[in-house]
Design an enzyme around this catalytic site. Structure first.
Site, PDB file in Angstrom:
ATOM      1  N   CYS A 110       2.640  -0.524  -2.205  1.00 57.11           N
ATOM      2  CA  CYS A 110       2.365   0.659  -3.035  1.00 57.11           C
ATOM      3  C   CYS A 110       1.963   1.868  -2.209  1.00 57.11           C
ATOM      4  O   CYS A 110       1.939   2.988  -2.719  1.00 57.11           O
ATOM      5  CB  CYS A 110       1.266   0.335  -4.038  1.00 57.11           C
ATOM      6  SG  CYS A 110       1.638  -1.126  -4.969  1.00 57.11           S
ATOM      7  N   HIS A 240      -1.898   6.164  -6.602  1.00 55.61           N
ATOM      8  CA  HIS A 240      -0.995   5.073  -6.981  1.00 55.61           C
ATOM      9  C   HIS A 240      -1.264   4.697  -8.438  1.00 55.61           C
ATOM     10  O   HIS A 240      -2.408   4.647  -8.879  1.00 55.61           O
ATOM     11  CB  HIS A 240      -1.209   3.876  -6.058  1.00 55.61           C
ATOM     12  CG  HIS A 240      -0.470   2.658  -6.500  1.00 55.61           C
ATOM     13  ND1 HIS A 240       0.866   2.692  -6.881  1.00 55.61           N
ATOM     14  CD2 HIS A 240      -0.870   1.370  -6.651  1.00 55.61           C
ATOM     15  CE1 HIS A 240       1.247   1.479  -7.228  1.00 55.61           C
ATOM     16  NE2 HIS A 240       0.214   0.654  -7.104  1.00 55.61           N
ATOM     17  N   ASN A 270       3.451  -0.055 -13.323  1.00 58.96           N
ATOM     18  CA  ASN A 270       3.254   0.014 -11.877  1.00 58.96           C
ATOM     19  C   ASN A 270       4.607  -0.150 -11.186  1.00 58.96           C
ATOM     20  O   ASN A 270       5.208  -1.223 -11.222  1.00 58.96           O
ATOM     21  CB  ASN A 270       2.287  -1.100 -11.440  1.00 58.96           C
ATOM     22  CG  ASN A 270       2.037  -1.110  -9.932  1.00 58.96           C
ATOM     23  OD1 ASN A 270       2.735  -0.457  -9.173  1.00 58.96           O
ATOM     24  ND2 ASN A 270       1.037  -1.863  -9.516  1.00 58.96           N
TER      25      ASN A 270
END
Ligand code: ACO
Length: 315
Positions: A110, A240, A270
């Site tokens: 990420c 993030h 996500n």
């Protein structure tokens, strides 16, 4: 010191299939209420390939910039889910777009997009003029759709920016570009989030959550400190997009309010390396970033790895 640079184009790509929390309720022991309260996610997009999504997002960035593919010096594709082990997916995107110059994949989970962005600024310092930076993922391919602990979180998408060297003052003297950054990794915790070849992701969610807040705050603070920018000057925080509670906790500890924070995960879930550029592009689409604004980007994920960058914006 990196040279002055501006983002002249940006673009996104999300696969057309939308999976809502209500869809997940039909097949998993979960509920829309739990998912929204514990994560902030309402729906996500799934499908496509990393090369396909990255090509679409990058083509949109080139078009917005009015730049020809053959004038690009480098493609950096941040992804954790390459379409194949060999070759690197960026080579496919490079071919489809008709780019010039180099192409490489960057895998830092990420944190990958911010790693790639910092690398792009470094490429400008050694002579590149235009660097395409893309974050693209098909996490749905490595998600166990029968595991309610992860299936409600992960999804697919891509976003791209075109970074171009420009003239004038360097970033430390008021010009646009990279003011400071912080990169790091703690491999001693690598087993908190894993996916073996051919398998699906498993994760210690509570421990990842705990670390995510602490590391995002520490890394963002280190980058701001190196940039000599007080947190009050941050016009937009682009964290993030893993969990709204992580974003809110990190924002509140940093002292950055929600109105100066980019959030897209309610619509995307996500998307790992794609999440920060998707949130950034969403803010750009909403005209939330202007010339001279300070943008703080901060990613954290598997590895565990992290990356933060402080950029004085210009387009
Ligand atoms: N629906 C309903 N209940 C659920 C679900 C679900 N989808 N998932 C878990 N639960 C239950 C658990 O079984 C548990 O039940 P119990 O109390 O009876 O044991 C309860 O809910 C609480 O579980 P927790 O794991 O404590 O829930 P938490 O509030 O921590 O939320 C979550 C879990 C969303 C995974 C959170 O820990 C999180 O977001 N962690 C960080 C994840 C992350 O950031 N990953 C990204 C790194 S990304 C990358 O690099 C690809």
């Amino acid at each position: 010191m990196t040279p002055p640079a501006v983002v002249t184009g940006w673009g996104t790509a999300l696969p057309p299939t939308v999976v809502t929390n209500h869809d997940l309720e039909q097949r998993l022991d979960t509920s829309d209420t739990w998912i929204v309260e514990r994560t902030g996610i309402r729906e996500r997009h799934v499908g496509g390939t990393v090369a396909g999504l990255a090509t679409e997002a990058a083509a949109a960035a080139l078009e917005r910039a009015g730049t020809r593919p053959q004038d690009v010096d480098m493609l950096l594709l941040a992804t954790t889910t390459p379409d194949e082990t060999v070759p690197h997916t960026s080579s496919v995107v490079h071919h489809r777009l008709g780019l010039s110059g180099g192409a490489m994949d960057v895998n830092a989970a990420c944190a990958g997009f911010v790693y790639a962005l910092v690398t792009a600024f470094g490429s400008l310092a050694v002579g590149a003029r235009r660097v395409l930076v893309v974050g693209a993922e098909c996490l749905s391919r490595i998600t166990d759709w029968d595991d309610r602990g992860t299936a409600v979180l992960f999804a697919d998408g891509a976003a791209a920016v075109l970074l171009e060297a420009t003239g004038g003052a360097d970033p430390l003297h008021g010009g646009p570009g990279l003011l400071g950054y912080d990169l790091g990794a703690d491999g001693s915790a690598h087993d908190l989030l894993v996916c073996p070849h051919g398998g699906t992701m498993s994760m210690d969610g509570r421990e990842v959550f705990r670390r995510a807040v602490r590391v995002t705050v520490d890394s963002a603070t280190a980058a701001l400190c190196r940039a000599k920018v007080p947190v009050e000057d941050v016009a937009l925080f682009v964290p993030h997009q893993a969990n709204l509670r992580i974003i809110e906790a990190a924002g509140s500890r940093l002292g950055i309010p929600a109105e100066r924070t980019a959030v897209v995960l309610d619509r995307t879930g996500n998307t790992s390396a794609a999440s920060i550029p998707l949130a950034l592009c969403d803010a750009l689409a909403g005209s939330r970033v202007g010339d001279g604004d300070i943008v703080l980007l901060s990613g954290f994920g598997a590895g565990m790895s992290w990356a933060s960058a402080v950029v004085r914006w210009a387009s």
